[in-house]
Design a protein around this motif. Sequence first.
Motif, PDB file in Angstrom:
ATOM      1  N   SER A 269      39.395  17.371  37.073  1.00 42.31           N
ATOM      2  CA  SER A 269      39.207  17.715  35.661  1.00 42.31           C
ATOM      3  C   SER A 269      40.459  17.333  34.891  1.00 42.31           C
ATOM      4  O   SER A 269      41.544  17.165  35.469  1.00 42.31           O
ATOM      5  CB  SER A 269      38.908  19.208  35.502  1.00 42.31           C
ATOM      6  OG  SER A 269      39.926  20.000  36.096  1.00 42.31           O
ATOM      7  N   ARG A 271      42.634  18.312  31.312  1.00 41.63           N
ATOM      8  CA  ARG A 271      42.863  19.174  30.152  1.00 41.63           C
ATOM      9  C   ARG A 271      44.215  18.842  29.559  1.00 41.63           C
ATOM     10  O   ARG A 271      45.239  18.855  30.267  1.00 41.63           O
ATOM     11  CB  ARG A 271      42.821  20.666  30.549  1.00 41.63           C
ATOM     12  CG  ARG A 271      41.491  21.123  31.102  1.00 41.63           C
ATOM     13  CD  ARG A 271      41.404  22.647  31.200  1.00 41.63           C
ATOM     14  NE  ARG A 271      42.419  23.213  32.081  1.00 41.63           N
ATOM     15  CZ  ARG A 271      42.288  23.333  33.404  1.00 41.63           C
ATOM     16  NH1 ARG A 271      41.180  22.897  34.000  1.00 41.63           N
ATOM     17  NH2 ARG A 271      43.240  23.874  34.126  1.00 41.63           N
ATOM     18  N   GLN A 272      44.230  18.504  28.282  1.00 39.48           N
ATOM     19  CA  GLN A 272      45.465  18.174  27.563  1.00 39.48           C
ATOM     20  C   GLN A 272      46.258  17.098  28.311  1.00 39.48           C
ATOM     21  O   GLN A 272      47.473  17.216  28.523  1.00 39.48           O
ATOM     22  CB  GLN A 272      46.316  19.434  27.359  1.00 39.48           C
ATOM     23  CG  GLN A 272      45.622  20.490  26.521  1.00 39.48           C
ATOM     24  CD  GLN A 272      46.449  21.754  26.370  1.00 39.48           C
ATOM     25  OE1 GLN A 272      47.393  21.999  27.112  1.00 39.48           O
ATOM     26  NE2 GLN A 272      46.087  22.587  25.395  1.00 39.48           N
TER      27      GLN A 272
END
Length: 333
Positions: A269, A271-272
């Motif tokens: 995954s 994120r940011q």
Amino acid sequence: MDSLTQIVLGAAVGEAVLGKKVGNKAMLYGAVAGTIPDLDVLVRYVADTVTTIELHRGFSHSILFSVLAAPILGWLIWKVERKSEASWQDWSRLMFWGLFTHPLLDTFTTWGTQLFWPFDLRLAFQNIFVIDPLYTVPFLLFLLLAMSRKRTDPKRSRWNAMGLWVSSSYLLLTLILKGITYMKFTESLEAQQIPYIAIATRPTPLNSLLWTANVETKDAYLIGDYSLFDSQPIQFRSYPKNHQLLGELQKQDKIQRMIRIAEGWFTISERQNQLYFNDLRFGLLSLDTDETQFVFSYKVIPESEGIRIEETEKYDTDAQRLLGGLWHRIWGN
């Protein structure tokens, strides 16, 4: 299993092996033996994250370690306990069974253990959570009853034997429940006409009534829950594999080692602009249908000479979220 459970098991085994000769000292040294294999966690203070994960439940949880360490530890105890009736061989036998039953019990958990180290074979039957009060609490009560009796009292050995019998019977029951729930999951997949490559099932935390399944499909993993009290069809949630997000990083040695550790059950995954390696074998942080955070998630941090893997931090609120939803979900839907 958790430390308390391993202490109880070690103490009960020590009592069964040598209780009639040395009384409560058999429980004491059995408890010590039941604790020793988990000292491998200390390696985290000197090794990187990936190496620490690889070494956990490795050599110290093997038959070989039990065979090599038992006579050494038995000799040390014999030197300390010279006034006891037990011989060096007696203490060595106690230590072997205390050391060996620890990894034997761990084979039934999700993480499993390398019982046959140095062979690359991790046994993980995944039929009991690492903390299960229904296994530990009755076992502990019977041990305390045995401890309260003199070593010459026949009731002492009977109480101890009852604890071993009840705990082993519960372990057998969880294997049966795993078989039942496995069929429920596969029947549901077939009924919903979902093609899949592989499936792995395990109990949810602290119980053997609510089970979860990881299901591998071509491009995603499906996760579903089933309680023995359920009356509604199983619903599966999809999590894309996203393995392509790794790009060239997938060739890195540490990533390849993490894939082997996770036995292929992983997603990536982002994120940011930060990549995370998620080990699916231990599930999500809550039972919410919109949950995306996995229990074991690792940051993949590129560096000039490769990459660094760091485990993400967990907080008390995460455990509260999981336990709160777990209690309600156990009773079915």
